[in-house]
Write a protein that holds these residues in place. Sequence first.
Motif, PDB file in Angstrom:
ATOM      1  N   VAL A   1      -0.066 -16.007   1.298  1.00  0.00           N
ATOM      2  CA  VAL A   1      -0.175 -15.929  -0.151  1.00  0.00           C
ATOM      3  C   VAL A   1      -1.222 -14.873  -0.469  1.00  0.00           C
ATOM      4  CG1 VAL A   1      -1.911 -17.785  -0.300  1.00  0.00           C
ATOM      5  CG2 VAL A   1      -0.491 -17.241  -2.291  1.00  0.00           C
ATOM      6  N   PHE A   2      -1.000 -14.103  -1.530  1.00  0.00           N
ATOM      7  CA  PHE A   2      -1.948 -13.041  -1.894  1.00  0.00           C
ATOM      8  C   PHE A   2      -1.824 -12.743  -3.371  1.00  0.00           C
ATOM      9  CE2 PHE A   2       2.019 -11.025  -0.793  1.00  0.00           C
ATOM     10  CZ  PHE A   2       2.143  -9.921  -1.624  1.00  0.00           C
ATOM     11  N   GLU A   3      -2.778 -11.983  -3.892  1.00  0.00           N
ATOM     12  CA  GLU A   3      -2.706 -11.533  -5.285  1.00  0.00           C
ATOM     13  C   GLU A   3      -2.334 -10.064  -5.308  1.00  0.00           C
ATOM     14  OE1 GLU A   3      -6.648 -10.184  -7.240  1.00  0.00           O
ATOM     15  OE2 GLU A   3      -7.213 -11.950  -6.062  1.00  0.00           O
ATOM     16  N   SER A   4      -1.609  -9.664  -6.350  1.00  0.00           N
ATOM     17  CA  SER A   4      -1.165  -8.274  -6.474  1.00  0.00           C
ATOM     18  C   SER A   4      -0.942  -7.938  -7.939  1.00  0.00           C
ATOM     19  CB  SER A   4       0.139  -8.070  -5.690  1.00  0.00           C
ATOM     20  OG  SER A   4       0.621  -6.748  -5.861  1.00  0.00           O
ATOM     21  N   ASP A   5      -1.152  -6.664  -8.265  1.00  0.00           N
ATOM     22  CA  ASP A   5      -0.853  -6.195  -9.615  1.00  0.00           C
ATOM     23  C   ASP A   5       0.438  -5.394  -9.634  1.00  0.00           C
ATOM     24  OD1 ASP A   5      -1.598  -3.848  -8.362  1.00  0.00           O
ATOM     25  OD2 ASP A   5      -3.091  -3.264  -9.853  1.00  0.00           O
ATOM     26  N   ARG A   6       1.289  -5.597  -8.631  1.00  0.00           N
ATOM     27  CA  ARG A   6       2.537  -4.833  -8.527  1.00  0.00           C
ATOM     28  C   ARG A   6       3.462  -5.065  -9.717  1.00  0.00           C
ATOM     29  NH1 ARG A   6       5.184  -6.832  -3.090  1.00  0.00           N
ATOM     30  NH2 ARG A   6       3.085  -6.307  -2.358  1.00  0.00           N
ATOM     31  N   GLY A   7       3.267  -6.155 -10.450  1.00  0.00           N
ATOM     32  CA  GLY A   7       4.076  -6.416 -11.632  1.00  0.00           C
ATOM     33  C   GLY A   7       3.389  -6.001 -12.918  1.00  0.00           C
TER      34      GLY A   7
ATOM     35  N   ARG B   1      -8.247 -10.600  19.677  1.00  0.00           N
ATOM     36  CA  ARG B   1      -8.440 -10.364  21.108  1.00  0.00           C
ATOM     37  C   ARG B   1      -8.263  -8.887  21.442  1.00  0.00           C
ATOM     38  NH1 ARG B   1      -4.048 -14.939  22.056  1.00  0.00           N
ATOM     39  NH2 ARG B   1      -3.292 -13.701  20.294  1.00  0.00           N
ATOM     40  N   SER B   2      -7.213  -8.271  20.926  1.00  0.00           N
ATOM     41  CA  SER B   2      -6.945  -6.871  21.246  1.00  0.00           C
ATOM     42  C   SER B   2      -7.489  -5.903  20.202  1.00  0.00           C
ATOM     43  CB  SER B   2      -5.438  -6.658  21.382  1.00  0.00           C
ATOM     44  OG  SER B   2      -4.786  -6.871  20.124  1.00  0.00           O
ATOM     45  N   ARG B   3      -7.855  -6.410  19.023  1.00  0.00           N
ATOM     46  CA  ARG B   3      -8.326  -5.611  17.888  1.00  0.00           C
ATOM     47  C   ARG B   3      -7.236  -4.669  17.353  1.00  0.00           C
ATOM     48  NH1 ARG B   3     -12.080  -8.933  18.217  1.00  0.00           N
ATOM     49  NH2 ARG B   3     -14.280  -8.414  17.837  1.00  0.00           N
ATOM     50  N   THR B   4      -5.983  -4.942  17.644  1.00  0.00           N
ATOM     51  CA  THR B   4      -4.893  -4.140  17.105  1.00  0.00           C
ATOM     52  C   THR B   4      -4.540  -4.629  15.710  1.00  0.00           C
ATOM     53  OG1 THR B   4      -3.247  -5.589  18.129  1.00  0.00           O
ATOM     54  CG2 THR B   4      -3.941  -3.652  19.376  1.00  0.00           C
ATOM     55  N   THR B   5      -4.213  -3.689  14.802  1.00  0.00           N
ATOM     56  CA  THR B   5      -3.875  -4.025  13.431  1.00  0.00           C
ATOM     57  C   THR B   5      -2.404  -3.747  13.159  1.00  0.00           C
ATOM     58  OG1 THR B   5      -4.532  -1.846  12.640  1.00  0.00           O
ATOM     59  CG2 THR B   5      -6.203  -3.574  12.596  1.00  0.00           C
ATOM     60  N   THR B   6      -1.834  -4.546  12.280  1.00  0.00           N
ATOM     61  CA  THR B   6      -0.437  -4.388  11.874  1.00  0.00           C
ATOM     62  C   THR B   6      -0.383  -4.357  10.358  1.00  0.00           C
ATOM     63  OG1 THR B   6       0.327  -5.612  13.813  1.00  0.00           O
ATOM     64  CG2 THR B   6       1.877  -5.368  11.983  1.00  0.00           C
ATOM     65  N   ARG B   7       0.273  -3.360   9.811  1.00  0.00           N
ATOM     66  CA  ARG B   7       0.393  -3.256   8.361  1.00  0.00           C
ATOM     67  C   ARG B   7       1.476  -4.218   7.882  1.00  0.00           C
ATOM     68  NH1 ARG B   7       0.128   2.325   4.925  1.00  0.00           N
ATOM     69  NH2 ARG B   7       0.434   1.446   2.834  1.00  0.00           N
ATOM     70  N   LEU B   8       1.161  -4.997   6.841  1.00  0.00           N
ATOM     71  CA  LEU B   8       2.090  -6.015   6.344  1.00  0.00           C
ATOM     72  C   LEU B   8       2.730  -5.642   5.017  1.00  0.00           C
ATOM     73  CD1 LEU B   8      -0.034  -9.202   7.116  1.00  0.00           C
ATOM     74  CD2 LEU B   8       1.660  -8.086   8.568  1.00  0.00           C
ATOM     75  N   SER B   9       2.057  -4.881   4.182  1.00  0.00           N
ATOM     76  CA  SER B   9       2.634  -4.482   2.893  1.00  0.00           C
ATOM     77  C   SER B   9       2.514  -2.979   2.738  1.00  0.00           C
ATOM     78  CB  SER B   9       1.946  -5.201   1.727  1.00  0.00           C
ATOM     79  OG  SER B   9       0.603  -4.764   1.557  1.00  0.00           O
ATOM     80  N   ASP B  10       3.402  -2.421   1.926  1.00  0.00           N
ATOM     81  CA  ASP B  10       3.431  -0.965   1.733  1.00  0.00           C
ATOM     82  C   ASP B  10       3.848  -0.694   0.302  1.00  0.00           C
ATOM     83  OD1 ASP B  10       3.476   1.738   1.958  1.00  0.00           O
ATOM     84  OD2 ASP B  10       5.167   1.850   3.352  1.00  0.00           O
ATOM     85  N   SER B  11       2.866  -0.644  -0.581  1.00  0.00           N
ATOM     86  CA  SER B  11       3.174  -0.429  -1.991  1.00  0.00           C
ATOM     87  C   SER B  11       2.079   0.406  -2.622  1.00  0.00           C
ATOM     88  CB  SER B  11       3.296  -1.774  -2.729  1.00  0.00           C
ATOM     89  OG  SER B  11       2.020  -2.363  -2.909  1.00  0.00           O
ATOM     90  N   ALA B  12       2.335   0.864  -3.823  1.00  0.00           N
ATOM     91  CA  ALA B  12       1.350   1.637  -4.570  1.00  0.00           C
ATOM     92  C   ALA B  12       0.439   0.735  -5.393  1.00  0.00           C
ATOM     93  CB  ALA B  12       2.058   2.629  -5.495  1.00  0.00           C
ATOM     94  N   ALA B  13       0.607  -0.581  -5.243  1.00  0.00           N
ATOM     95  CA  ALA B  13      -0.162  -1.557  -6.012  1.00  0.00           C
ATOM     96  C   ALA B  13      -1.427  -1.941  -5.243  1.00  0.00           C
ATOM     97  CB  ALA B  13       0.693  -2.784  -6.282  1.00  0.00           C
TER      98      ALA B  13
ATOM     99  N   SER C   1      -4.404   2.494  -4.062  1.00  0.00           N
ATOM    100  CA  SER C   1      -3.657   1.301  -3.669  1.00  0.00           C
ATOM    101  C   SER C   1      -4.396   0.544  -2.579  1.00  0.00           C
ATOM    102  CB  SER C   1      -2.256   1.690  -3.173  1.00  0.00           C
ATOM    103  OG  SER C   1      -2.353   2.471  -1.998  1.00  0.00           O
ATOM    104  N   ALA C   2      -3.994  -0.693  -2.388  1.00  0.00           N
ATOM    105  CA  ALA C   2      -4.551  -1.519  -1.320  1.00  0.00           C
ATOM    106  C   ALA C   2      -3.407  -2.307  -0.701  1.00  0.00           C
ATOM    107  CB  ALA C   2      -5.621  -2.462  -1.861  1.00  0.00           C
TER     108      ALA C   2
END
Length: 432
Positions: A305-311, A278-290, A269-270
Amino acid sequence: MHTPTRRSAVSLFGGLALGSLVGRAAFAQRTLEVHGGGDFKPVNVAVTPFAGDGGPSLTSIVTNNFKRSVFVNPVDAGAAGSVNPDVAPNMDPFRALNAQYVVTGRSARGADGRMKTEFRLWDVANGTQAAGQQYVTDPNNSRRVAHIVSDAIFSKVTGEKGFFDTRIAYVDETGPRENRRKRLAIMDQDGANVRYLTHGDDLVVTPRFSPSSQELTYMSFGSEDPKVFLLNIDTGQREVVGNFPGMTFSPRFSPDGQRVVMSLQQGGSANLYSMDLRSRTTTRLSDSAAIDTSPSYSPDGSRIVFESDRGGAQQIYVMGANGGAANRISFGEGRYSTPVWSPKGDYIAFTRQAGGNFGIGVMKPDGSGERILTDGFHNEGPTWAPNGLFVMFFRNGGGGPKLFMIDIFGRGEFPVPTPSFGSDPSWSPLLG
């Protein structure tokens, strides 16, 4: 060396009253919107030869810019005879040429060695001056001044921002197909002033310009894991944003240039992440097996906007910039990829693969109004002009990729010259 900006421009000879200029700009913008249909007619502008030793070059650059602009048609002013740039021209010959505006001016080197360029824009209908400016700069910047003049005229006659005083970052490709040397390069939007930013020792892909500054990110593949670099074009300062083994595209900037959004692969998955530069901190935005990839911010920074194969197949989705539920917006035939939000916010550009062809298209953020601008073999990688009226992309028609640009109504497609093969273009914001 002094590099001119729009703020360094000095008004020349006054021009029209503010109220008249605002009214004309508003009318021209409505004209562009209405002419999305089949009755479109570009604005006819006669560019007379600029006087002075720098005149021939400036005249050629401005004219060639307009030839590729779709919305402005450069009328051959030769039949109107010579024009004195210091006085109002006789409009009768230009009316006979169906010109709506006339451009006059000069570009000459002064006693101090600097180049002084000035222009006037005349309204043929009433014989009055619509705009006028002058620029004094180092002669080495004369080509850029020609682009600034082109932008000023384009904006005045269409009511839209210009796009000529911009640069394109892209991947220069040389050598045999099985062993391509890929260097990061940058050039003016018309293909001039090519400069190489990397030496080709490592493979580079997917440069991405910041919408707020002359900075870009790109990915470099060396002997170690792929690295994402942040490069200041003007200073040459380069820094590593991070090592991202699971990344396939470079991150894209937020509208304020303070964050980037990216896709990182873990296992099969991705998911999408944002990073504060500035801080180099990361935040996860999506959580799927796609596989969620190719994210791009809206110009107000509120959505992605993004592309996904979740469907089940590659499609385009929109969600909030902080994550959460995503809405699918693409429903046409085929697979959709590489979505990029327009700087104006009104459209999303994309690549669509269907029936063996790769099309470059646009749709509104809710998925309506989809139209394919160009379709054929392996078109890919759209990037927006800063005024949101043009899309650049690359096409690999056999042998190697080449760059092209097209307007959002699909009326005019033009090759963008590069010394060798070119891919992955990224359009800069206006330089001023």
